[in-house]
Design a protein around this motif. Structure first.
Motif, short mmCIF file in Angstrom:
data_model
loop_
_atom_site.label_atom_id
_atom_site.label_comp_id
_atom_site.label_asym_id
_atom_site.label_seq_id
_atom_site.Cartn_x
_atom_site.Cartn_y
_atom_site.Cartn_z
N THR A 5 -65.31 56.82 -61.91
CA THR A 5 -65.50 57.82 -60.86
C THR A 5 -66.51 58.88 -61.30
O THR A 5 -67.35 59.31 -60.50
N ASP A 6 -66.46 59.29 -62.56
CA ASP A 6 -67.42 60.27 -63.06
C ASP A 6 -68.85 59.76 -62.93
O ASP A 6 -69.75 60.47 -62.45
N ILE A 7 -69.07 58.52 -63.36
CA ILE A 7 -70.43 57.96 -63.33
C ILE A 7 -70.89 57.77 -61.89
O ILE A 7 -72.05 58.06 -61.54
N ALA A 8 -70.00 57.28 -61.02
CA ALA A 8 -70.36 57.08 -59.61
C ALA A 8 -70.72 58.40 -58.94
O ALA A 8 -71.67 58.47 -58.14
N GLN A 9 -69.98 59.46 -59.25
CA GLN A 9 -70.27 60.75 -58.65
C GLN A 9 -71.58 61.33 -59.19
O GLN A 9 -72.31 62.02 -58.46
N GLU A 10 -71.89 61.08 -60.44
CA GLU A 10 -73.19 61.49 -60.97
C GLU A 10 -74.32 60.79 -60.24
O GLU A 10 -75.34 61.40 -59.90
N SER A 11 -74.13 59.50 -60.01
CA SER A 11 -75.13 58.74 -59.28
C SER A 11 -75.26 59.24 -57.84
O SER A 11 -76.36 59.38 -57.30
N ARG A 12 -74.13 59.53 -57.23
CA ARG A 12 -74.15 60.05 -55.86
C ARG A 12 -74.91 61.37 -55.79
O ARG A 12 -75.72 61.60 -54.88
#
Length: 599
Positions: A452-459
């Protein structure tokens, strides 16, 4: 620098149209823009209404990344195209992109294997690390990551799974894998997010079923990596650390040729050279020699003797391991090995492993001095480092894999106990070295960050890139409504932020460096580098758009092209990753002229 006010009456309508709609030409939308002006905090674009319309609609888009349809333009086959693009997940201008591979077209007539995704496909073969800018240019540095449950599946099409799409976005892809469901409807799921030089996959599995296990149903969990060629690629695994690592040389041109034999400046010696390393299993590295196949030590020494007797060959460093003490032998056919025979015009002995299966880990490892992993940067290699949490219970390597897409593939897998409920897969890649791939993995996907952390950074990254343009207005009578036009607009913006890509990486001291596809020896240089751009299509669109709305990235790309010029001697015309010589004329000169004017 401060933003400039752009007057469309001085620029011309065609310039405005081309500047903000470059992605639509490759996709399928047509968002017609009439005016552009710089305004804080973002540029505003006005969509003209239909004739007679008298209502102006202001649309406040807080999350344009969630309006992107990454499948726009992907409804394409070789005989009919709506864009011939792919549903990329990753970061803007990232070194890699990731996409689902949903078919395994076997080359038939024209090379159809570059059309490997279509929204109507019903099967998933895995997540592909890809750099493909166009099916006509094809891919390079690609490999396939997949997961499964149950018995090991080795043949096409059994390795595929049916699937349902839960989410498509630039920053996250979510699938439910219907092939792997229990009787209660609990199914395996796959979630993907990307970074600039890596990706993270989160897998969840149905609960362990004791009754099914008692009845003989295999519930083993498995993560796999498939490379395209048993002849040129290399792969290995370490179950204890949950790792699969290696490199692929997959390409369709535009790469340094390297040397058919070791560089002539190296001197030959018959003394074993160390320290010894093992790059993994590779058909290209498994040479055959005619000695008693039951005596591995004798076979290795014979190989070294042959090498030293060949003037064009360099000497060997050999690691005999414990193969003889455990009764291992070259040529155990059931374990995937080869019977030793004398073959080929080149008697240079570049061997690496004896077999997989029961003899996994019992290697004869070595390479020609001066042409091993320390010199690997002189050729084209895309290194990868995959790491799982938890670590694996076991694994193996499969050689000469035929899955219809690749008829001579190379594959490694990790196995996990049936009680494992979830697996996190982190992947780092590099065009420089295996160590750099590991560094990229640790830097971009640290263990203290969740999926979730990585996905939110990408978002957040996509939000910052797409959010520089705010849209005003709508078209009366548009059946899609304002949202439909916004989807077209921001999907086109998303396409415009993928190519050209940067191949730059950051070393351990934080210095920007790059492997160069433009240098004859594929050396590593300082600074930025750019690739994957068809200037014929983009020289009046993507670069002017970048100058307007992404000036910092535009600056990096221009420096990347100038480094390509320095390393090659001329500006590339259609690089992927190096010069492909496609299209005509020299439109790349125009982007340099534009850059001079802009700056």
């Amino acid at each position: 620098s401060s933003r400039q006010v752009l007057d469309p009456t001085k620029m011309g309508t065609e310039a405005c149209l081309s500047l903000l709609l470059l992605g639509a030409a490759q996709a399928q939308g047509n968002a017609h823009l009439g005016s552009i002006r710089a305004a804080e905090p973002a540029i505003k674009a006005s969509i003209p209404r239909g004739v007679g319309a008298d209502v102006d609609v202001d649309v406040d888009v807080e999350h344009p990344e969630d309006l992107v349809d990454i499948t726009m333009g992907t409804w394409s086959r070789i005989d009919y195209s709506t864009g011939s693009v792919l549903p990329f997940v990753g970061r803007p201008w990232g070194m890699n992109q990731w996409a689902p591979q949903t078919n395994n077209y076997h080359p038939n007539g024209h090379d159809q294997k570059s059309w490997w995704f279509h929204p109507e496909d019903k099967e998933l073969y895995g997540i592909r690390c890809t750099h493909q800018p166009s099916p006509w240019i094809n891919d390079y540095g690609n490999f396939l990551v997949s997961a499964e449950m149950g018995l090991l599946k080795t043949n096409f099409p059994n390795k595929a799974t049916t699937f349902r799409v839960d989410k498509y976005s630039p920053y996250e892809l979510d699938y439910t894998l219907d092939t792997y469901c229990d009787t209660d409807g609990n199914c395996m799921t796959l979630n993907l997010t990307g970074t600039s030089r890596g990706a993270m996959i989160h897998l969840t599995f149905p609960p362990f079923d004791e009754e099914a296990a008692a009845a003989g149903y295999d519930q083993t969990r498995r993560v796999r990596v498939l490379l395209s060629s048993n002849s040129t690629d290399s792969i290995d695994f370490d179950a204890n650390s949950g790792r699969i690592f290696g490199f692929t040389q997959a390409n369709n041109g535009g790469v340094p040729m390297g040397y058919p034999y070791p560089p002539p400046s190296s001197s030959a010696t018959c003394q074993p050279q160390g320290p010894f390393k093992n790059l993994g299993f590779s058909g290209n590295d498994l040479y055959h020699f005619g000695v008693d196949e039951g005596d591995v030590d004798k076979a290795a020494m014979q190989c070294q003797t042959q090498c030293c007797n060949e003037p064009k060959c360099l000497a060997w460093g050999l690691d005999y391991g414990s193969s003889t003490s455990t009764g291992g032998r070259l040529g155990a056919a059931p374990d995937g090995g080869d019977l030793p025979t004398c073959m080929g015009h080149d008697k240079c002995c570049w061997i690496k492993s004896m077999a997989g299966g029961a003899h996994s880990g019992q290697h004869i490892s070595g390479w020609k001095k001066g042409y091993g992993p320390d010199d690997v940067q002189t050729m084209f290699h895309h290194f990868f480092e995959l790491e799982t949490t938890p670590v694996a219970a076991g694994g193996d390597v499969l050689q000469r894999v035929n899955d219809n897409m690749f008829t001579n593939g190379l594959e490694a897998y990790l196995e996990f106990p049936p009680t494992v409920q979830s697996i996190e897969v982190r992947i780092g890649t590099s065009f420089i070295s295996g160590d750099q791939a590991r560094l990229n993995l640790d830097r971009e996907l640290p263990r203290n960050k969740t999926f979730t952390d990585i996905a939110q950074e990408s978002r957040a990254r996509w939000n910052s890139v797409l959010g520089v343009v705010k849209v005003q207005g709508g078209e009366q009578g548009d059946p899609r409504g304002d949202k439909g036009r916004l989807v077209t607009f921001y999907s086109s913006m998303y396409r415009a932020a993928i190519f050209p890509r940067s191949l730059a990486e950051m070393n351990s001291t934080g210095h920007t460096i790059h492997w160069s596809p433009y240098d004859d020896n594929g050396n590593v240089f300082d600074g930025e580098i750019a690739t994957d751009s068809g200037f014929w299509d983009a020289y009046r669109t993507v670069y002017q758009l970048g100058a307007l709305i992404h000036p910092l990235q535009y600056n990096k790309l221009i420096h990347g092209w100038m480094n390509a010029y320095r390393e090659q001697g001329w500006l590339p015309g259609w690089p992927s990753p190096g010069e492909r010589g496609a299209m005509a004329a020299t439109m790349q000169d125009c982007i340099v002229a534009d850059a001079i004017i802009v700056t």
